[in-house]
Design an enzyme around this catalytic site. Structure first.
Site, short mmCIF file in Angstrom:
data_model
loop_
_atom_site.label_atom_id
_atom_site.label_comp_id
_atom_site.label_asym_id
_atom_site.label_seq_id
_atom_site.Cartn_x
_atom_site.Cartn_y
_atom_site.Cartn_z
N THR A 151 6.14 -16.08 -8.36
CA THR A 151 5.40 -17.21 -7.78
C THR A 151 5.40 -17.06 -6.28
O THR A 151 6.42 -16.66 -5.71
CB THR A 151 6.13 -18.54 -8.12
OG1 THR A 151 6.17 -18.67 -9.53
CG2 THR A 151 5.45 -19.74 -7.50
N ARG A 179 1.62 -23.25 -21.80
CA ARG A 179 2.97 -23.23 -21.22
C ARG A 179 2.87 -23.52 -19.72
O ARG A 179 2.08 -22.89 -19.02
CB ARG A 179 3.63 -21.88 -21.47
CG ARG A 179 5.05 -21.73 -20.87
CD ARG A 179 5.04 -21.01 -19.55
NE ARG A 179 6.39 -20.79 -19.04
CZ ARG A 179 6.65 -20.46 -17.78
NH1 ARG A 179 5.67 -20.32 -16.91
NH2 ARG A 179 7.87 -20.27 -17.37
N GLY A 181 5.22 -23.78 -16.14
CA GLY A 181 6.54 -23.45 -15.58
C GLY A 181 7.01 -24.48 -14.58
O GLY A 181 6.54 -25.62 -14.55
N THR A 202 11.18 -19.34 -7.25
CA THR A 202 10.51 -18.41 -8.15
C THR A 202 11.57 -17.93 -9.13
O THR A 202 12.76 -17.91 -8.81
CB THR A 202 9.85 -17.24 -7.39
OG1 THR A 202 9.30 -16.31 -8.34
CG2 THR A 202 10.81 -16.50 -6.48
N GLY A 203 11.12 -17.56 -10.32
CA GLY A 203 12.06 -17.13 -11.35
C GLY A 203 11.67 -17.72 -12.69
O GLY A 203 10.51 -18.09 -12.89
N GLY A 205 10.94 -20.32 -14.99
CA GLY A 205 10.66 -21.75 -14.86
C GLY A 205 11.49 -22.61 -15.79
O GLY A 205 12.00 -23.66 -15.39
N1 ASP Z 1 8.51 -19.65 -11.91
C1 ASP Z 1 7.33 -19.09 -12.54
C2 ASP Z 1 7.16 -19.67 -13.91
O1 ASP Z 1 8.15 -19.86 -14.61
C3 ASP Z 1 7.33 -17.60 -12.63
C4 ASP Z 1 7.99 -16.85 -11.50
O2 ASP Z 1 8.12 -17.38 -10.42
O3 ASP Z 1 8.37 -15.70 -11.69
O4 ASP Z 1 6.05 -19.87 -14.31
#
Ligand code: ASP
Length: 318
Positions: A151, A179, A181, A202-203, A205
């Site tokens: 993200t 879905r 996040g 980010t990561g 969700g």
């Molecule tokens: N946080 C985002 C989600 O879960 C994806 C990401 O940032 O890698 O959609």
């Protein structure tokens, strides 16, 4: 005069440069954060945000985005929006409304259409080829469908002391239709209060949401912690808690900035980010979790890393 901006991943860097130019010239925090994210959304080689973003399992690019004004605490967000070039700009427009400020799916897309936002097919040939390849791999191998996510999340501080936060993502590659996040969720994917500071995530969700981690970082900064202390104290104990109580924890990478332009990050994976303020020109840095499990190691990025990245994002899809 103090100004600053920080954003997740190397992909944010050109946007951070643009935002820094605007902020140096006296630009407003909300305009700068939107411009920053728009740069990332428009670049076709970033496969996890905007145009060129990877689709869901059904081949549709569904995007999540949010915008927050740190002065008024106004927020706007979209979840699962499609065919819109700049999801964050739609989120910002929604932030001007007291009601109906978080819209999902067809309702969000319709709002964008009716309000004159640029509509386009967001699935590039390259992203489609990756999707088809992954479908074939999943049919023959027992592998997890989720990769190729990231993200762009950003915080800006302008010379009047106003702050803003914004996020944009196409979410997890091969996610199920519908879905959503953490990125459009207040307090999880982002939060900002001009009287304190802001944070963005980010990561994974589903796991970031379990800790409302962006809000927790801002809350800690409000109690006097530096952005780095707030990031370290909010992220690492929560990851440990999740491992203990839930049995596992996904990826977590957080950036934060306070209203003096000081910043911090915490992450449980290798994590690049870009940051600039009136003291130091925008630059890309790389962070790793410290060996002690509750601190963050931050280093300048190497040219080798940047070269390999450039090659990787443009490599042919075979
Ligand atoms: N946080 C985002 C989600 O879960 C994806 C990401 O940032 O890698 O959609």
């Amino acid at each position: 005069m103090t100004w600053g901006t920080i954003a997740t991943w190397r992909m944010a860097h050109d946007g951070v440069v643009k935002a820094s130019d605007l902020l140096t010239a006296g630009g407003q925090a909300g305009d700068a954060v939107e411009a920053l994210i728009n740069v990332v959304e428009a670049y076709p080689y970033y496969k996890s945000v905007g145009y060129g973003g990877l689709p869901n399992e059904e081949g549709v690019v569904e995007m999540d985005a949010a915008f927050m004004d740190g002065d008024t605490l106004a927020q706007g967000a979209v979840g699962g929006i499609h065919n819109v070039m700049h999801a964050v700009s739609v989120a910002r427009a929604l932030s001007h409304q007291h009601y109906n400020s978080f819209r999902v799916g067809d309702g969000a897309t319709k709002f964008a259409q009716l309000n004159g936002f640029e509509m386009t097919n967001m699935l590039t040939d390259r992203a489609k080829a990756r999707w088809q390849k992954r479908l074939a791999e999943l049919a023959t191998e027992n592998m997890t469908p989720y990769d190729g996510h990231d993200t762009v999340g950003a915080i800006t501080l302008d010379t009047t002391g106003s702050m803003a936060a914004a996020t944009s993502t196409s979410g997890l590659f091969m996610k199920k239709a519908g879905r959503v996040g953490d990125s459009p969720l207040s307090g999880s994917g982002y939060y900002v209060d001009s009287e304190i500071g802001g944070a963005a995530a980010t990561g994974l969700g589903e796991d970031i949401m379990k800790g409302c981690i962006s809000y927790e970082i801002v809350r800690r900064m409000g109690e006097g912690e530096t952005p780095q202390e707030a990031c370290d104290h909010a992220v690492y104990p929560f990851v440990a808690k999740l491992k203990k109580r839930y049995g596992k924890a996904g990826e977590f990478s957080l950036v934060a900035m306070n209203n003096r332009g000081e910043w911090g990050v915490a992450t449980n994976v290798e994590f690049t980010f870009s940051v600039g303020n009136d003291q130091a020109a925008p630059r890309i840095l790389i962070a790793h979790p410290g060996v002690d499990g509750h601190s963050t190691l931050i280093e300048p990025i190497t040219q080798d890393w940047l070269d390999a990245y450039e090659k990787r994002i443009k490599a042919p899809i075979e």
